[in-house]
Write an enzyme that holds these catalytic residues in place. Structure first.
Site, PDB file in Angstrom:
ATOM      1  N   ASP A 127      23.409 -17.261  25.221  1.00 19.24           N
ATOM      2  CA  ASP A 127      24.670 -16.534  25.314  1.00 19.24           C
ATOM      3  C   ASP A 127      25.477 -16.590  24.026  1.00 19.24           C
ATOM      4  O   ASP A 127      26.182 -15.642  23.670  1.00 19.24           O
ATOM      5  CB  ASP A 127      25.499 -17.027  26.508  1.00 19.24           C
ATOM      6  CG  ASP A 127      25.843 -18.507  26.412  1.00 19.24           C
ATOM      7  OD1 ASP A 127      25.260 -19.204  25.566  1.00 19.24           O
ATOM      8  OD2 ASP A 127      26.707 -18.961  27.189  1.00 19.24           O
ATOM      9  N   SER A 140      15.825 -18.470  26.483  1.00 16.25           N
ATOM     10  CA  SER A 140      16.484 -19.715  26.888  1.00 16.25           C
ATOM     11  C   SER A 140      15.587 -20.472  27.857  1.00 16.25           C
ATOM     12  O   SER A 140      15.204 -19.929  28.893  1.00 16.25           O
ATOM     13  CB  SER A 140      17.825 -19.409  27.561  1.00 16.25           C
ATOM     14  OG  SER A 140      18.348 -20.563  28.199  1.00 16.25           O
ATOM     15  N   ASP A 174      16.543 -22.895  29.614  1.00 19.59           N
ATOM     16  CA  ASP A 174      17.351 -23.348  30.754  1.00 19.59           C
ATOM     17  C   ASP A 174      17.402 -22.333  31.889  1.00 19.59           C
ATOM     18  O   ASP A 174      17.800 -22.676  32.994  1.00 19.59           O
ATOM     19  CB  ASP A 174      18.787 -23.628  30.304  1.00 19.59           C
ATOM     20  CG  ASP A 174      18.877 -24.821  29.362  1.00 19.59           C
ATOM     21  OD1 ASP A 174      17.926 -25.612  29.329  1.00 19.59           O
ATOM     22  OD2 ASP A 174      19.891 -24.945  28.656  1.00 19.59           O
ATOM     23  N   HIS A 234      12.544 -32.687  23.446  1.00 19.52           N
ATOM     24  CA  HIS A 234      12.136 -31.406  22.864  1.00 19.52           C
ATOM     25  C   HIS A 234      10.676 -31.056  23.116  1.00 19.52           C
ATOM     26  O   HIS A 234      10.228 -29.980  22.686  1.00 19.52           O
ATOM     27  CB  HIS A 234      12.447 -31.399  21.369  1.00 19.52           C
ATOM     28  CG  HIS A 234      13.909 -31.205  21.092  1.00 19.52           C
ATOM     29  ND1 HIS A 234      14.831 -32.208  21.276  1.00 19.52           N
ATOM     30  CD2 HIS A 234      14.621 -30.101  20.721  1.00 19.52           C
ATOM     31  CE1 HIS A 234      16.044 -31.754  20.990  1.00 19.52           C
ATOM     32  NE2 HIS A 234      15.942 -30.486  20.657  1.00 19.52           N
TER      33      HIS A 234
END
Length: 787
Positions: A90, A136, A138, A277
């Site tokens: 975003d 993304s 997430d 990561h």
């Protein structure tokens, strides 16, 4: 993200545009120079298999200032760039929209200060086109069901958790595993479902689950649930915690605190693992390659139809369809979730997520966590004996579906009955109740723990069953014996997990209901087949696992082909008379072309494809480029004449020394292995919905008994005293994924959209991707000046 770059670049070239790669994100846009480079067709070769981002990404403080954006505008105009396709979260998308809103002012300032002439930016001055792609892990963006990278990240998490479970079992340890997700618990929740975690912490739904009973004391609730599992013989306790996990008062819940609670209150030897990561790396999974590719296509189309009046769009996917939503609407809705959490409005935070998130959470609670005594059990007169049976070939997710259904049944007071070895096992009375501990770890097991085969009920004469003669059937079982076995074990509903054999089996049993009252029970098919050929659903469990196997194998084969430089592999994949695996596998692995049963193979096709291969290899040789290894997918039933070996021989001969050809038959590799996370999640969600449907159908049958028009008065009298009897054709169904919804469709209605001879449905949403495979393989593109 690399798959998106490849798709955007090649579609742009094919549509007559000039694509540029801007390296290191907005930093490259501000810096300019060699950070902005034109892309040719071959520059994105091999991008599909590479994780991360080849063109780089970086946070850019300079872009946040107007001076930085002024430099960005200058560099874009100098390179003749009038549109930006931005792939990011975003923050990146908001920055792009800000640049768009300031564009005319920036251009005017560059002209007024003499840095650019009017002629240099005249055609670029009025409007900057921005299109957003959401990259993304997430999966935290609103207005799209899934984001690029999220499923690959879930793969990395599940691979790690599956490995951790092995060592945890050996030492009877507890593990607290932290995964990414500052404001979104999607990764944590889906990982918990995929591996059968004992507890999960999410920012949108802080613990405890039962606030009325435990208040704010989530530690007591968690320990009580984990203690129950240990008493049942579970050697592992697995807790997944999202990095943004909080309690009801917004206080952060940290992994070390959870570890301390488990050690002090339960005495468990506990370890903490932070995956970090590792979740961002590795080769992209099949679904992410598909998603990025088709969204990249739509991004270019959105650029071409853009006008100053149209808000900058964000490309997403909703209900399995690619969509374009006003970018800032999506960003604002995304930010609303964090705002709702900050205001402790957790219900609103859950509602703001896509509908599948809430249903997945409820499915996890009901089917993974052992209920306390009588906690969720239904009244005794509504409890049932539900048979669970596998039929057809094995598929990834069968065991996950069985586990979820069985545990949900146990939590609600039903008796789940495991029927081993299909319908032949049923008539041999290989039927036994399933216990909670029996299905521990089934979530991640491939194959079929109950056992499966292609034995099929024999159609009963006079029942007007369509011709369902099954060339794949290994044996036929008399319907009278099946009816006797159902009565003997008092089976009041059937959950049939399988492929096309499951569909034709229920068609057969449903047609014989007026003869055998034992078949007048709720029957639901949960589609499980690598072929994805069951009518009534867009996706079958097992197909994603098979696709990932195909893509992994294709990547390795392509490496071999590229090392040999002048080699084409013809790769045969399964799927029966359905080309789903070949098409989706071909798109995700960068196949040159694909042959499927729906289209067959002709001499014209072979001539066209041989000519294309020759032109590509000749082009590379003339340009002194390294020859690319290529793969061609052939579905196993694409042609009886043009076999895999014959295709390879034809291409080798037509290559006339320019390239060589080999074959690879993947075979039953596609049916085995650890189920993919998507298959585990879909299996769980479908299984929970199937049990809900069975309960509803049984309750309806008890309340109002339905006698079909074909039943005689004698039949009606004979069935009158059978509890739950219902001859309603609406109570023999397929549960299917249609868009983002799960729907239940009667098998009688589905016969109208079924090709019984070819063993597949007549509606194939993926057929439209056939042309895209060729577009991305340079079938329809010739560079300017080249014939």
């Amino acid at each position: 993200m690399n798959a998106a770059v490849r798709s955007v670049a090649r579609i742009a070239l094919q549509r007559g545009c000039v694509p540029f790669a801007i390296h290191e994100g907005y930093e490259g846009l501000v810096e300019g120079g060699d950070m902005i480079r034109k892309l040719g067709w071959g520059d994105v070769r091999g991008f599909l298999t590479i994780g991360g981002t080849v063109i780089g990404t970086a946070r850019c403080a300079r872009f946040r200032s107007r001076e930085g954006r002024l430099l960005a505008a200058y560099n874009m105009i100098k390179n003749g760039i009038d549109a930006l396709v931005v792939c990011g979260g975003d923050g990146s998308l908001t920055g792009a929209n800000l640049l768009r809103s300031e564009w005319k002012g920036l251009c005017d300032e560059l002209v007024d200060t003499g840095k650019l002439t009017t002629s240099e930016c005249e055609h670029l001055r009025e409007h900057l086109t921005i299109v957003g792609l959401v990259g993304s892990i997430d999966n935290d963006m609103s207005c799209t069901d899934i984001t690029i990278g999220a499923v690959t990240s879930l793969h990395r998490i599940c691979e790690a958790l599956d490995s951790l479970t092995s060592t945890a079992q050996s030492h009877q340890r507890a593990f607290v595993v932290e995964v990414m997700g500052r404001h979104c618990g999607w990764l944590a929740l889906m990982a918990a479902i995929s591996v059968g975690a004992d507890w999960v912490f999410l920012p949108e739904r802080p613990p405890p689950i039962d606030v009325a009973k435990y208040g704010e004391n989530w530690e007591e609730e968690m320990c009580e649930r984990l203690s129950q599992n240990r008493k049942l013989g579970c050697r592992v306790s697995l807790v997944i915690i999202c990095e943004g996990a909080i309690d009801q008062n917004l206080k952060a819940i940290k992994s070390d605190h959870v570890k301390s609670v488990l050690e002090s209150r339960l005495g468990l030897d506990t370890r903490v693992t932070t995956l970090g990561h590792i979740q961002r790396g590795g080769a992209p999974c099949a679904y992410d390659r598909y998603l990025a590719t088709v969204q990249g296509v739509e991004a270019v189309e959105a650029v071409l139809r853009s006008t100053p009046e149209i808000p900058a769009p964000m490309i997403g996917i909703n209900e399995n369809k690619i969509t374009a939503t006003p970018l800032m609407d999506a960003v604002e809705k995304t930010q609303e979730v964090a705002k709702a959490i900050a205001e402790k409005d957790f219900k609103r935070a859950m509602d703001l997520r896509d509908p599948e998130f809430s249903s997945a959470y409820n499915a996890y609670i009901e089917s993974h966590l052992l209920g306390l005594e009588n906690e969720n059990q239904i009244p005794e007169d509504q409890r049932m004996r539900i048979g669970i049976i596998h039929t057809g070939a094995p598929a990834g997710g069968m065991n996950a579906a069985t586990r979820a259904a069985a545990r949900l049944c146990l939590n609600r007071g039903h008796i789940p009955l495991g029927i081993k070895n299909g319908f032949s096992g049923l008539v041999r009375s290989e039927v036994a109740p399933i216990s909670w501990q029996q299905v521990i770890n089934w979530q991640s097991l491939g194959g079929s723990e109950l056992g499966t085969n292609r034995d099929h009920p024999t159609p009963v004469a006079g029942t007007n069953v369509p011709d369902i003669s099954d060339a794949y059937a290994t044996g036929f079982i008399d319907c009278g014996l099946i009816a006797y076995a159902l009565q003997k074990h008092n089976i009041q509903a059937l959950l049939i997990i399988g492929g096309f054999e499951a569909f034709t089996s229920v068609v057969t049993l449903n047609a014989a209901r007026h003869i055998y009252p034992a078949f007048c029970i709720p029957m639901v098919i949960l589609p499980a087949t690598v072929s994805n050929n069951v009518p009534g659903t867009e996706i079958s469990i097992g197909s994603d696992t098979a696709l990932n196997t195909i893509v992994e194998c294709a990547d390795r084969i392509k490496l071999s082909a590229t090392a040999s430089q002048k080699r084409v592999f013809v790769v045969e994949v399964q799927g029966g008379n359905c080309g789903y695996l070949a098409v989706m596998g071909g798109l995700a692995s960068g196949a040159t072309t694909v042959y499927i049963p729906e289209e067959g193979i002709s001499l014209d096709m072979l001539q066209r494809d041989a000519k294309h291969l020759n032109s590509r290899y000749l082009e590379e040789e003339m340009d002194a480029k390294k020859n690319e290894g290529r793969i061609i997918f052939r579905a196993e039933a694409a042609s009886n004449t043009y076999t895999t070996q014959m295709l390879s021989a034809i291409f080798k001969d037509e290559g006339k020394g320019l390239f060589d050809s080999r074959t690879a038959v993947l075979g039953h590799l596609q049916q085995g292995g650890i189920p993919s996370p998507l298959d585990r999640i879909r299996a769980t969600r479908m299984a929970v919905n199937c049990v809900d449907w069975i309960q509803g159908a049984f309750a309806e049958a008890k309340e109002k008994r339905f006698i079909s028009k074909g039943a005689s008065k004698l039949d009606t009298a004979a069935f009158a005293n059978i509890e739950g009897y219902n001859n309603n054709p609406e109570h023999a169904v397929v549960v299917g994924v249609r868009g983002s919804d799960l729907v239940f469709t009667p098998v009688e209605k589905l016969l109208d959209e079924t090709d019984l001879e070819k063993r597949r449905g007549t509606k194939a949403w993926w057929m439209g991707l056939m042309r895209l495979i060729k577009v991305l393989s340079k079938y329809y593109y010739e560079p300017a000046g080249q014939e």
